[in-house]
Design a protein around this motif. Structure first.
Motif, short mmCIF file in Angstrom:
data_model
loop_
_atom_site.label_atom_id
_atom_site.label_comp_id
_atom_site.label_asym_id
_atom_site.label_seq_id
_atom_site.Cartn_x
_atom_site.Cartn_y
_atom_site.Cartn_z
N ALA A 132 0.81 -1.23 0.00
CA ALA A 132 0.00 0.00 0.00
C ALA A 132 0.83 1.27 0.00
CB ALA A 132 -0.92 0.00 1.22
N SER A 133 2.14 1.17 0.21
CA SER A 133 2.97 2.37 0.35
C SER A 133 3.36 2.98 -0.99
CB SER A 133 4.24 2.00 1.13
OG SER A 133 5.31 2.84 0.75
N PRO A 134 3.11 4.30 -1.17
CA PRO A 134 3.51 4.93 -2.43
C PRO A 134 5.03 4.88 -2.65
CG PRO A 134 2.56 6.56 -0.90
CD PRO A 134 2.45 5.23 -0.25
N ASN A 135 5.80 4.93 -1.58
CA ASN A 135 7.26 4.85 -1.75
C ASN A 135 7.70 3.46 -2.18
OD1 ASN A 135 8.19 7.52 -1.23
ND2 ASN A 135 7.58 7.23 0.90
N ALA A 136 7.06 2.45 -1.60
CA ALA A 136 7.40 1.08 -2.02
C ALA A 136 7.00 0.88 -3.48
CB ALA A 136 6.70 0.07 -1.11
N ARG A 137 5.89 1.51 -3.90
CA ARG A 137 5.48 1.38 -5.30
C ARG A 137 6.53 1.98 -6.24
NH1 ARG A 137 0.44 3.24 -5.19
NH2 ARG A 137 -0.48 1.16 -5.12
N ARG A 138 7.12 3.12 -5.82
CA ARG A 138 8.18 3.72 -6.66
C ARG A 138 9.25 2.68 -6.98
NH1 ARG A 138 9.84 8.83 -3.03
NH2 ARG A 138 11.38 9.27 -4.65
N VAL A 139 9.66 1.94 -5.96
CA VAL A 139 10.71 0.94 -6.17
C VAL A 139 10.20 -0.22 -7.03
CG1 VAL A 139 12.24 -0.71 -5.02
CG2 VAL A 139 11.93 1.58 -4.06
N ARG A 140 8.97 -0.67 -6.79
CA ARG A 140 8.44 -1.79 -7.59
C ARG A 140 8.37 -1.43 -9.08
NH1 ARG A 140 4.64 -2.16 -3.44
NH2 ARG A 140 2.96 -1.50 -4.80
N ALA A 188 2.54 9.81 -7.05
CA ALA A 188 1.88 10.96 -6.44
C ALA A 188 0.44 11.05 -6.94
CB ALA A 188 2.64 12.24 -6.77
N VAL A 189 0.23 10.88 -8.23
CA VAL A 189 -1.13 10.97 -8.79
C VAL A 189 -2.03 9.89 -8.15
CG1 VAL A 189 -2.52 10.66 -10.88
CG2 VAL A 189 -0.47 12.12 -10.93
N LEU A 190 -1.50 8.69 -7.99
CA LEU A 190 -2.28 7.63 -7.34
C LEU A 190 -2.62 8.01 -5.90
CD1 LEU A 190 -0.44 4.43 -8.65
CD2 LEU A 190 -2.78 5.16 -9.20
N MET A 191 -1.64 8.57 -5.19
CA MET A 191 -1.86 9.01 -3.80
C MET A 191 -2.93 10.09 -3.74
SD MET A 191 -0.54 8.47 -0.69
CE MET A 191 -2.10 8.66 0.17
N GLY A 192 -2.90 11.00 -4.73
CA GLY A 192 -3.84 12.12 -4.75
C GLY A 192 -5.29 11.68 -4.79
N LYS A 193 -5.55 10.50 -5.39
CA LYS A 193 -6.94 10.01 -5.45
C LYS A 193 -7.53 9.83 -4.06
CE LYS A 193 -6.36 7.62 -9.84
NZ LYS A 193 -6.57 6.39 -10.63
N ALA A 194 -6.68 9.53 -3.08
CA ALA A 194 -7.17 9.27 -1.72
C ALA A 194 -7.48 10.55 -0.97
CB ALA A 194 -6.12 8.46 -0.94
#
Lengths: 202, 202
Positions: free
Chosen positions: A8-16, A169-175
């Protein structure tokens, strides 16, 4: 190598996404927050902050902070380059990655942390600050929109880590109700381009 | 090259110390905020955010974001290395630089912006958030203290950009009453070491 991941973490997603763009297959261990494993002495040895993601090398060395992990992977697997091809390009990618992180991703994460019931009791919440962060991110979308005029990607002619950070960031913004809309045609076109990449589905 | 500088800014100081450590002599232009030069179309061409520092190259190319400027200078003037000597060291420096920036410098800057009369009317202030930031920075001093046990510098055996970022954070902390004290002997020893360097006086 092994990647301690938090889906669920946006930072972990950056790495994935970065790992997928490099075509690498790094075994992942999803850290289950409900067990508190990330607060155990064993995990704090890997990252004193108890956060994910962490990249563990085969000799046990650990690297935390998502962009530090990406930098390491860029150096040991230079192709395809995601941080620029020469000193100027690399400076330019660094600049844009930081802009996307400091003026878009971090305010959006803070807006979430300071307003969402999920974080109640875990982090000290200041709802008024969440609003300041939403406004800051909306201002960033405005200058990002003008910066993308006539461009396919954010930092270079090709896709780079700055695009990855902006995507997360855009994905996070949806929340937190901060989304590109009809006032952001360039961002919408860019989003269609980046979210259509196979790496976006990790 | 030319550096658009703002003497009071902790981020501009990061670049000035970095430049001094490299032994470079880059002409500086101090931007006078009272004239509003940084909001003119001329300056916004250099940095769309109107912030300092900005490094302008001889062909007019501009690089903003302090760490991006440092990265460019590291590449074109590799000696002495301030970002590590190989891929692992560089990842380690990146990790520690980000820890010092995200968990120490940025919260201290935010504590100042959200509480100091200087920023009243310029930025939206949330005093309650300033307190959250002070607590966050105090928590960071605690784990920095334990991380410095038996070490001379923060990321490597030698001085690096992570030390520079932490130095600028400690200076910022003085303005918001967050200072290393008798509970931080390792930080105090490190501070004596880094603040005694000639580059600290720029």
């Amino acid at each position: 190598m092994k990647l301690y991941d938090l889906p669920a973490s946006p930072n972990a997603r950056r790495v994935r996404i970065f790992v997928a763009e490099k075509g690498l297959d790094i075994p992942k261990m999803e850290v289950d927050l409900s067990t508190g494993y990330n607060k155990t002495p064993e995990y704090l040895e890997k990252n004193i902050l108890g956060l994910m993601p962490v990249l563990e090398l085969d000799d046990g060395t650990t690297i935390s902070e998502s962009h530090a992990i990406c930098r390491y992977l860029e150096e040991i697997h230079p192709e395809p380059p995601l941080m620029g091809g020469d000193a100027r390009e690399r400076a330019h990618v660094e600049m844009w990655n930081r802009r996307m992180e400091h003026y878009l991703l971090l305010p959006l994460v803070s807006a979430f942390v300071h307003s969402h019931p999920m974080w109640k009791g875990i982090r000290e919440q200041v709802p008024e600050y969440a609003k300041v962060c939403q406004n800051q991110a909306r201002a960033a979308l405005k200058w990002l929109e003008s910066s993308l005029d006539g461009r396919d990607y954010i930092a270079l002619d090709d896709y780079s880590v700055a695009d990855i950070t902006a995507q997360c960031a855009v994905l996070m913004g949806k929340a937190v109700e901060v989304r590109p809309d009809e006032n952001h045609p360039n961002i919408n076109n860019w989003w269609a381009r980046v979210s259509g990449r196979p790496s976006a589905r990790v």
